[in-house]
Design a protein around this motif. Structure first.
Motif, PDB file in Angstrom:
ATOM      1  N   ILE A 145     123.757  -3.652  55.839  1.00 52.75           N
ATOM      2  CA  ILE A 145     124.372  -2.710  56.779  1.00 52.75           C
ATOM      3  C   ILE A 145     125.890  -2.862  56.785  1.00 52.75           C
ATOM      4  CG2 ILE A 145     124.538  -2.008  59.199  1.00 52.75           C
ATOM      5  CD1 ILE A 145     121.641  -2.875  59.557  1.00 52.75           C
ATOM      6  N   LEU A 146     126.372  -4.097  56.852  1.00 53.35           N
ATOM      7  CA  LEU A 146     127.811  -4.309  56.919  1.00 53.35           C
ATOM      8  C   LEU A 146     128.505  -3.958  55.607  1.00 53.35           C
ATOM      9  CD1 LEU A 146     128.178  -7.552  59.055  1.00 53.35           C
ATOM     10  CD2 LEU A 146     128.875  -5.235  59.662  1.00 53.35           C
ATOM     11  N   THR A 147     127.851  -4.227  54.482  1.00 52.78           N
ATOM     12  CA  THR A 147     128.435  -3.839  53.198  1.00 52.78           C
ATOM     13  C   THR A 147     128.583  -2.328  53.117  1.00 52.78           C
ATOM     14  OG1 THR A 147     127.526  -5.791  52.092  1.00 52.78           O
ATOM     15  CG2 THR A 147     128.133  -3.928  50.699  1.00 52.78           C
ATOM     16  N   GLU A 148     127.558  -1.593  53.567  1.00 51.27           N
ATOM     17  CA  GLU A 148     127.640  -0.134  53.564  1.00 51.27           C
ATOM     18  C   GLU A 148     128.648   0.364  54.601  1.00 51.27           C
ATOM     19  OE1 GLU A 148     123.661   1.392  53.936  1.00 51.27           O
ATOM     20  OE2 GLU A 148     123.040   0.543  52.003  1.00 51.27           O
ATOM     21  N   ALA A 149     128.766  -0.342  55.728  1.00 49.19           N
ATOM     22  CA  ALA A 149     129.750   0.042  56.737  1.00 49.19           C
ATOM     23  C   ALA A 149     131.169  -0.121  56.198  1.00 49.19           C
ATOM     24  CB  ALA A 149     129.567  -0.802  57.991  1.00 49.19           C
ATOM     25  N   LEU A 150     131.402  -1.202  55.458  1.00 45.77           N
ATOM     26  CA  LEU A 150     132.732  -1.437  54.904  1.00 45.77           C
ATOM     27  C   LEU A 150     133.111  -0.342  53.917  1.00 45.77           C
ATOM     28  CD1 LEU A 150     135.239  -3.137  54.599  1.00 45.77           C
ATOM     29  CD2 LEU A 150     133.970  -4.658  53.065  1.00 45.77           C
ATOM     30  N   GLU A 151     132.177   0.055  53.065  1.00 38.90           N
ATOM     31  CA  GLU A 151     132.472   1.136  52.128  1.00 38.90           C
ATOM     32  C   GLU A 151     132.666   2.460  52.868  1.00 38.90           C
ATOM     33  OE1 GLU A 151     133.450   3.384  48.994  1.00 38.90           O
ATOM     34  OE2 GLU A 151     133.441   1.195  49.160  1.00 38.90           O
ATOM     35  N   GLU A 152     131.944   2.657  53.970  1.00 40.83           N
ATOM     36  CA  GLU A 152     132.138   3.868  54.768  1.00 40.83           C
ATOM     37  C   GLU A 152     133.549   3.924  55.335  1.00 40.83           C
ATOM     38  OE1 GLU A 152     130.825   7.423  56.931  1.00 40.83           O
ATOM     39  OE2 GLU A 152     130.336   6.415  55.053  1.00 40.83           O
ATOM     40  N   VAL A 153     134.058   2.789  55.810  1.00 41.65           N
ATOM     41  CA  VAL A 153     135.431   2.756  56.320  1.00 41.65           C
ATOM     42  C   VAL A 153     136.418   3.074  55.208  1.00 41.65           C
ATOM     43  CG1 VAL A 153     137.212   1.293  57.333  1.00 41.65           C
ATOM     44  CG2 VAL A 153     134.865   1.137  58.165  1.00 41.65           C
ATOM     45  N   ARG A 154     136.227   2.461  54.030  1.00 45.87           N
ATOM     46  CA  ARG A 154     137.131   2.732  52.912  1.00 45.87           C
ATOM     47  C   ARG A 154     137.121   4.209  52.532  1.00 45.87           C
ATOM     48  NH1 ARG A 154     135.107  -2.664  49.721  1.00 45.87           N
ATOM     49  NH2 ARG A 154     136.726  -4.084  50.497  1.00 45.87           N
ATOM     50  N   ARG A 155     135.957   4.806  52.524  1.00 41.62           N
ATOM     51  CA  ARG A 155     135.844   6.223  52.174  1.00 41.62           C
ATOM     52  C   ARG A 155     136.517   7.088  53.235  1.00 41.62           C
ATOM     53  NH1 ARG A 155     133.047  10.560  53.425  1.00 41.62           N
ATOM     54  NH2 ARG A 155     131.951   9.445  55.083  1.00 41.62           N
ATOM     55  N   LYS A 156     136.308   6.748  54.511  1.00 43.55           N
ATOM     56  CA  LYS A 156     136.882   7.553  55.585  1.00 43.55           C
ATOM     57  C   LYS A 156     138.408   7.503  55.579  1.00 43.55           C
ATOM     58  CE  LYS A 156     133.156   7.805  58.979  1.00 43.55           C
ATOM     59  NZ  LYS A 156     133.241   9.277  59.094  1.00 43.55           N
ATOM     60  N   LEU A 157     138.977   6.398  55.103  1.00 37.16           N
ATOM     61  CA  LEU A 157     140.428   6.336  55.015  1.00 37.16           C
ATOM     62  C   LEU A 157     140.976   7.399  54.073  1.00 37.16           C
ATOM     63  CD1 LEU A 157     140.357   3.696  56.645  1.00 37.16           C
ATOM     64  CD2 LEU A 157     141.930   2.719  54.959  1.00 37.16           C
ATOM     65  N   GLU A 158     140.192   7.808  53.097  1.00 35.29           N
ATOM     66  CA  GLU A 158     140.649   8.815  52.147  1.00 35.29           C
ATOM     67  C   GLU A 158     140.699  10.210  52.775  1.00 35.29           C
ATOM     68  OE1 GLU A 158     139.444   7.662  47.762  1.00 35.29           O
ATOM     69  OE2 GLU A 158     137.649   7.851  48.999  1.00 35.29           O
ATOM     70  N   TYR A 159     139.715  10.533  53.599  1.00 34.79           N
ATOM     71  CA  TYR A 159     139.520  11.922  54.022  1.00 34.79           C
ATOM     72  C   TYR A 159     139.774  12.182  55.504  1.00 34.79           C
ATOM     73  CZ  TYR A 159     137.382  12.376  49.439  1.00 34.79           C
ATOM     74  OH  TYR A 159     137.169  12.365  48.082  1.00 34.79           O
ATOM     75  N   THR A 160     139.941  11.121  56.295  1.00 32.47           N
ATOM     76  CA  THR A 160     140.150  11.306  57.727  1.00 32.47           C
ATOM     77  C   THR A 160     141.330  10.466  58.202  1.00 32.47           C
ATOM     78  OG1 THR A 160     138.824   9.459  58.602  1.00 32.47           O
ATOM     79  CG2 THR A 160     137.634  11.454  57.939  1.00 32.47           C
ATOM     80  N   ALA A 161     141.690  10.660  59.461  1.00 31.61           N
ATOM     81  CA  ALA A 161     142.789   9.911  60.075  1.00 31.61           C
ATOM     82  C   ALA A 161     142.313   8.619  60.721  1.00 31.61           C
ATOM     83  CB  ALA A 161     143.487  10.787  61.115  1.00 31.61           C
ATOM     84  N   VAL A 162     141.169   8.088  60.295  1.00 30.63           N
ATOM     85  CA  VAL A 162     140.598   6.912  60.942  1.00 30.63           C
ATOM     86  C   VAL A 162     141.492   5.685  60.805  1.00 30.63           C
ATOM     87  CG1 VAL A 162     139.245   5.977  59.022  1.00 30.63           C
ATOM     88  CG2 VAL A 162     138.367   5.774  61.363  1.00 30.63           C
ATOM     89  N   ALA A 163     142.395   5.654  59.827  1.00 34.18           N
ATOM     90  CA  ALA A 163     143.308   4.510  59.699  1.00 34.18           C
ATOM     91  C   ALA A 163     144.103   4.284  60.976  1.00 34.18           C
ATOM     92  CB  ALA A 163     144.256   4.720  58.515  1.00 34.18           C
ATOM     93  N   THR A 164     144.390   5.354  61.718  1.00 35.17           N
ATOM     94  CA  THR A 164     145.168   5.207  62.946  1.00 35.17           C
ATOM     95  C   THR A 164     144.395   4.443  64.018  1.00 35.17           C
ATOM     96  OG1 THR A 164     144.429   7.382  63.728  1.00 35.17           O
ATOM     97  CG2 THR A 164     146.489   7.305  62.489  1.00 35.17           C
ATOM     98  N   ALA A 165     143.060   4.349  63.878  1.00 28.18           N
ATOM     99  CA  ALA A 165     142.270   3.584  64.839  1.00 28.18           C
ATOM    100  C   ALA A 165     142.577   2.099  64.757  1.00 28.18           C
ATOM    101  CB  ALA A 165     140.774   3.828  64.611  1.00 28.18           C
ATOM    102  N   PHE A 166     143.132   1.651  63.627  1.00 30.16           N
ATOM    103  CA  PHE A 166     143.500   0.251  63.465  1.00 30.16           C
ATOM    104  C   PHE A 166     144.919  -0.036  63.939  1.00 30.16           C
ATOM    105  CE2 PHE A 166     140.127   0.827  60.313  1.00 30.16           C
ATOM    106  CZ  PHE A 166     139.355  -0.313  60.521  1.00 30.16           C
ATOM    107  N   CYS A 167     145.639   0.990  64.383  1.00 33.14           N
ATOM    108  CA  CYS A 167     147.015   0.843  64.851  1.00 33.14           C
ATOM    109  C   CYS A 167     147.050   0.956  66.370  1.00 33.14           C
ATOM    110  CB  CYS A 167     147.917   1.924  64.246  1.00 33.14           C
ATOM    111  SG  CYS A 167     147.996   1.895  62.438  1.00 33.14           S
ATOM    112  N   GLY A 168     148.149   0.533  66.946  1.00 32.42           N
ATOM    113  CA  GLY A 168     148.342   0.713  68.376  1.00 32.42           C
ATOM    114  C   GLY A 168     148.645   2.169  68.704  1.00 32.42           C
ATOM    115  N   GLU A 169     148.984   2.410  69.958  1.00 34.57           N
ATOM    116  CA  GLU A 169     149.288   3.786  70.380  1.00 34.57           C
ATOM    117  C   GLU A 169     150.452   4.344  69.589  1.00 34.57           C
ATOM    118  OE1 GLU A 169     150.479   6.295  74.423  1.00 34.57           O
ATOM    119  OE2 GLU A 169     149.830   4.203  74.557  1.00 34.57           O
ATOM    120  N   THR A 170     151.452   3.509  69.296  1.00 35.71           N
ATOM    121  CA  THR A 170     152.550   3.892  68.410  1.00 35.71           C
ATOM    122  C   THR A 170     152.625   2.872  67.277  1.00 35.71           C
ATOM    123  OG1 THR A 170     154.216   2.659  69.661  1.00 35.71           O
ATOM    124  CG2 THR A 170     153.826   4.962  70.294  1.00 35.71           C
TER     125      THR A 170
END
Length: 244
Positions: A145-170
């Motif tokens: 599950i975690l291996t597939e979750a990690l690849e899902e995060v990597r894939r989402k970084l390509e196509y969505t703004a999910v990278a901002t979830a790892f940042c603060g408000e600014t």
């Protein structure tokens, strides 16, 4: 197997249970970390596992995920990016019986030190790299599950703004680039990254403020923009065994 199909067929396959499990990632000291618990009960007593547990009959899946996160790790998940990413229903995945789990991604910036509770003897952050090099042996099917979750995060970084979830408000563009570099495991050219981010409509929005480092030049601060899907996407560079 979809959850609604499982619920419809549950009487035919015998006693079944529904659980939620959480793949919780954050960046700490420029490392991608995953939240694990040490199980305090059988089965797999003493082994590391994902936080999670049974969904109560009077709660939604999301509410169950948030409750388990609070009970087993002492973390308030209400401000995290939280989304379903998979359902796992292999008959032998849990020795206690037929257990179907709905897996959630939970992402946040520099999350605090967790505190174990309920049936978790302790909770701790582990480098996500240890999942891929086989250094961690997890309970149930949580390695998968975690291996597939990690690849899902990597894939989402390509196509969505999910990278901002790892940042603060600014955040600065360097902060954002660090997210990509750490999670993808590859360096990015600062100038090209800046150009791609600023040319992607709605990805980030300038705040008008600056971050003033102790030394060096000030850096502009941004916040997440209005867009979720990135057009054009930010694609990973091709590596051995991976498409670009």
């Amino acid at each position: 197997m979809r959850v609604d199909d499982w619920l419809k067929d549950s009487e035919e396959v015998g006693p079944s249970w529904l659980t939620v499990d959480l793949a919780i990632f954050t960046l700490r000291d420029d490392q991608l970390m995953v939240l694990l618990i040490e199980r305090g009960l059988d089965p797999f007593n003493g082994m590391p596992a994902m936080p999670g547990g049974y969904v109560q009959k009077d709660e939604t899946l999301r509410d169950g995920a948030l409750r388990e996160l609070a009970e087993e790790a002492g973390i308030d998940g209400s401000q995290l990016h939280l989304e379903q990413f998979g359902t796992y229903a292999d008959p032998g995945r849990d020795p206690r019986g037929r257990v179907v789990t709905v897996a959630y991604l939970a992402l946040g910036p520099n999350l605090p030190t967790p505190v174990g509770g309920t049936d978790a003897a302790r909770a701790f952050w582990a480098p996500a790299a240890r999942l891929e090099d086989g250094a961690l042996r997890l309970a149930f099917d949580h390695q998968t599950i975690l291996t597939e979750a990690l690849e899902e995060v990597r894939r989402k970084l390509e196509y969505t703004a999910v990278a901002t979830a790892f940042c603060g408000e600014t955040f600065t563009l360097r902060d954002l680039r660090t997210v990509y570099e750490v999670i993808w495991g590859q360096p990015l050219d600062p100038s090209n990254f800046r150009r791609k981010v600023l040319n992607t409509p709605g990805f980030v929005q300038p705040t008008g403020d600056q971050w003033l480092p102790p030394t060096g030049r000030p850096a502009a601060l941004y916040r997440r923009g209005h867009a979720w899907l990135l057009n054009p996407p930010l694609l990973r560079a091709a590596t051995s065994g991976q498409r670009g």
